[in-house]
Write a protein that holds these residues in place. Structure first.
Motif, PDB file in Angstrom:
ATOM      1  N   LEU A 151       5.877 -21.117  18.031  1.00 25.13           N
ATOM      2  CA  LEU A 151       4.986 -22.210  17.658  1.00 25.13           C
ATOM      3  C   LEU A 151       3.550 -21.898  18.057  1.00 25.13           C
ATOM      4  O   LEU A 151       2.613 -22.109  17.279  1.00 25.13           O
ATOM      5  CB  LEU A 151       5.456 -23.510  18.311  1.00 25.13           C
ATOM      6  CG  LEU A 151       4.758 -24.789  17.852  1.00 25.13           C
ATOM      7  CD1 LEU A 151       4.882 -24.974  16.346  1.00 25.13           C
ATOM      8  CD2 LEU A 151       5.334 -25.997  18.580  1.00 25.13           C
ATOM      9  N   ARG A 152       3.356 -21.363  19.250  1.00 24.58           N
ATOM     10  CA  ARG A 152       2.009 -20.981  19.670  1.00 24.58           C
ATOM     11  C   ARG A 152       1.483 -19.830  18.810  1.00 24.58           C
ATOM     12  O   ARG A 152       0.300 -19.786  18.462  1.00 24.58           O
ATOM     13  CB  ARG A 152       2.011 -20.591  21.150  1.00 24.58           C
ATOM     14  CG  ARG A 152       2.160 -21.767  22.108  1.00 24.58           C
ATOM     15  CD  ARG A 152       1.834 -21.346  23.524  1.00 24.58           C
ATOM     16  NE  ARG A 152       1.911 -22.451  24.466  1.00 24.58           N
ATOM     17  CZ  ARG A 152       2.960 -22.723  25.215  1.00 24.58           C
ATOM     18  NH1 ARG A 152       4.042 -21.968  25.122  1.00 24.58           N
ATOM     19  NH2 ARG A 152       2.949 -23.740  26.062  1.00 24.58           N
ATOM     20  N   ASP A 153       2.369 -18.870  18.483  1.00 25.25           N
ATOM     21  CA  ASP A 153       1.960 -17.747  17.633  1.00 25.25           C
ATOM     22  C   ASP A 153       1.482 -18.231  16.267  1.00 25.25           C
ATOM     23  O   ASP A 153       0.630 -17.594  15.638  1.00 25.25           O
ATOM     24  CB  ASP A 153       3.124 -16.776  17.436  1.00 25.25           C
ATOM     25  CG  ASP A 153       3.442 -15.981  18.695  1.00 25.25           C
ATOM     26  OD1 ASP A 153       2.688 -16.109  19.675  1.00 25.25           O
ATOM     27  OD2 ASP A 153       4.442 -15.252  18.695  1.00 25.25           O
ATOM     28  N   PHE A 154       2.036 -19.336  15.802  1.00 29.98           N
ATOM     29  CA  PHE A 154       1.627 -19.908  14.523  1.00 29.98           C
ATOM     30  C   PHE A 154       0.328 -20.703  14.641  1.00 29.98           C
ATOM     31  O   PHE A 154      -0.565 -20.594  13.789  1.00 29.98           O
ATOM     32  CB  PHE A 154       2.739 -20.809  13.982  1.00 29.98           C
ATOM     33  CG  PHE A 154       2.268 -21.841  13.003  1.00 29.98           C
ATOM     34  CD1 PHE A 154       1.860 -21.482  11.728  1.00 29.98           C
ATOM     35  CD2 PHE A 154       2.219 -23.185  13.363  1.00 29.98           C
ATOM     36  CE1 PHE A 154       1.406 -22.441  10.823  1.00 29.98           C
ATOM     37  CE2 PHE A 154       1.779 -24.145  12.469  1.00 29.98           C
ATOM     38  CZ  PHE A 154       1.369 -23.770  11.197  1.00 29.98           C
ATOM     39  N   LEU A 155       0.200 -21.502  15.681  1.00 31.89           N
ATOM     40  CA  LEU A 155      -0.923 -22.435  15.767  1.00 31.89           C
ATOM     41  C   LEU A 155      -2.265 -21.726  15.914  1.00 31.89           C
ATOM     42  O   LEU A 155      -3.267 -22.160  15.329  1.00 31.89           O
ATOM     43  CB  LEU A 155      -0.706 -23.407  16.930  1.00 31.89           C
ATOM     44  CG  LEU A 155       0.360 -24.486  16.697  1.00 31.89           C
ATOM     45  CD1 LEU A 155       0.662 -25.234  17.986  1.00 31.89           C
ATOM     46  CD2 LEU A 155      -0.092 -25.454  15.606  1.00 31.89           C
ATOM     47  N   TYR A 156      -2.322 -20.636  16.678  1.00 33.97           N
ATOM     48  CA  TYR A 156      -3.622 -19.986  16.868  1.00 33.97           C
ATOM     49  C   TYR A 156      -4.185 -19.422  15.559  1.00 33.97           C
ATOM     50  O   TYR A 156      -5.338 -19.708  15.208  1.00 33.97           O
ATOM     51  CB  TYR A 156      -3.550 -18.896  17.938  1.00 33.97           C
ATOM     52  CG  TYR A 156      -4.908 -18.298  18.207  1.00 33.97           C
ATOM     53  CD1 TYR A 156      -5.820 -18.970  19.003  1.00 33.97           C
ATOM     54  CD2 TYR A 156      -5.299 -17.101  17.618  1.00 33.97           C
ATOM     55  CE1 TYR A 156      -7.092 -18.455  19.225  1.00 33.97           C
ATOM     56  CE2 TYR A 156      -6.562 -16.581  17.832  1.00 33.97           C
ATOM     57  CZ  TYR A 156      -7.451 -17.262  18.639  1.00 33.97           C
ATOM     58  OH  TYR A 156      -8.710 -16.753  18.842  1.00 33.97           O
TER      59      TYR A 156
END
Length: 294
Positions: free
Chosen positions: A114-119
């Motif tokens: 999820l973090r890999d997607f949001l940035y």
């Protein structure tokens, strides 16, 4: 509902590697969680080497067995592909001539993805909004999708700090909101990333490949459907975190529309992407002032 916010920092210039050899870069390792600490934390390595070679170096130095896991992160913001050249990552994410690499032996897959997607998703939006010049972004592939990733260190640190404030181990709905104004006398607009997963707290039954596929589709949608923006060069923006931690709550576009629109009758809600499968409920929306007739 709780909300967190912060003001976005200004742009800055990325510095060169302090190594004397232009074909080498400087890497600084940081252990995360229960990972053992390296005796030598700095390493000068060829730009042409890949992330896989870096992982092999770590495994050798830490004397890890063939069945032990090793995960690496760049600047606490994303997990790079093993075949990515370190020189490319350095050009995008180095700070004061140093590439910071975090490593760990255990990982919560859902939270990491999820973090890999949001940035990169936020980076694409900032590029579309022309918040920073084109040279502040670097081409990359994330979840199989070509993207432009913001490489300004102060902004990256700010975004990462906001993402770290997400309470992904708590059941409930959460949002990252990119709020922007195109001028001081203009009403604000929002880009909303809203999500809920029943598996983020335990990482049971995470469909990693399916999540990556979905996140790649969302990044592609953001490319072809830029957010509304007026002709102005004085754009300002900030990130907000909002959450609803009711364990039995479901949400939909209708719920979000009712929540956002009840305070204003002059706003438009435009759905960009929606999914509710693989134990993940994710929506991306643009919410902006209605266009006034001439």
């Amino acid at each position: 509902m709780s909300t967190a916010t912060g003001d976005a920092p200004q742009s800055e210039v990325t510095r060169q590697s302090p190594t004397n050899d232009p074909n080498k870069i400087m890497v600084l390792f940081k252990a995360v969680g229960d990972a053992p600490v390296l005796a030598k934390k700095r390493l000068a390595i060829d730009r042409s080497q890949t992330v896989a070679s870096l992982v092999n170096y770590l495994r050798k130095k830490l004397r890890m067995g063939p069945n032990e896991n090793m995960f690496v992160f760049v600047s606490s913001s994303f997990t790079p592909s093993l075949d990515t050249d370190l020189g490319t990552i350095f050009d995008c994410f180095s700070t004061d001539g140093i590439l910071f690499i975090q490593y760990c032996t255990t990982i919560a897959w859902g939270k990491s993805l999820l973090r890999d997607f949001l940035y990169p998703a936020i980076s694409i939006c900032l590029l579309q909004l022309k918040a920073y010049p084109n040279e502040a972004f670097k081409s990359a592939y994330v979840f199989g999708t070509p993207v432009k990733v913001l490489r300004v260190q102060s902004v990256r640190s700010y975004v990462t700090r906001i993402l770290d404030s997400l309470q992904l181990s708590v059941a409930g709905q959460q949002e990252i909101v990119l709020r922007y104004r195109c001028s001081d006398n203009e009403d604000y607009s929002d880009i909303v990333f809203r999500f809920q997963s029943t598996t983020l707290s335990s990482d049971e039954d995470i469909k990693a490949d399916k999540w990556k596929e979905e996140f790649g589709l969302v990044l592609g949608k953001l490319w072809i459907r830029p957010p509304p923006i007026s002709a102005s060069s004085s754009l300002s923006w900030a990130l907000l975190v909002r959450n609803w931690f009711q364990s039995d709550t479901q949400f939909s576009f209708r719920d979000l529309f009712d929540t956002e629109m009840q305070t204003s009758s002059s706003r438009t809600c435009l759905p960009v992407y929606s999914m509710n499968r693989y134990s993940l409920n994710l929506q991306v929306l643009y919410i902006f002032p209605k266009l006034q007739p001439n």
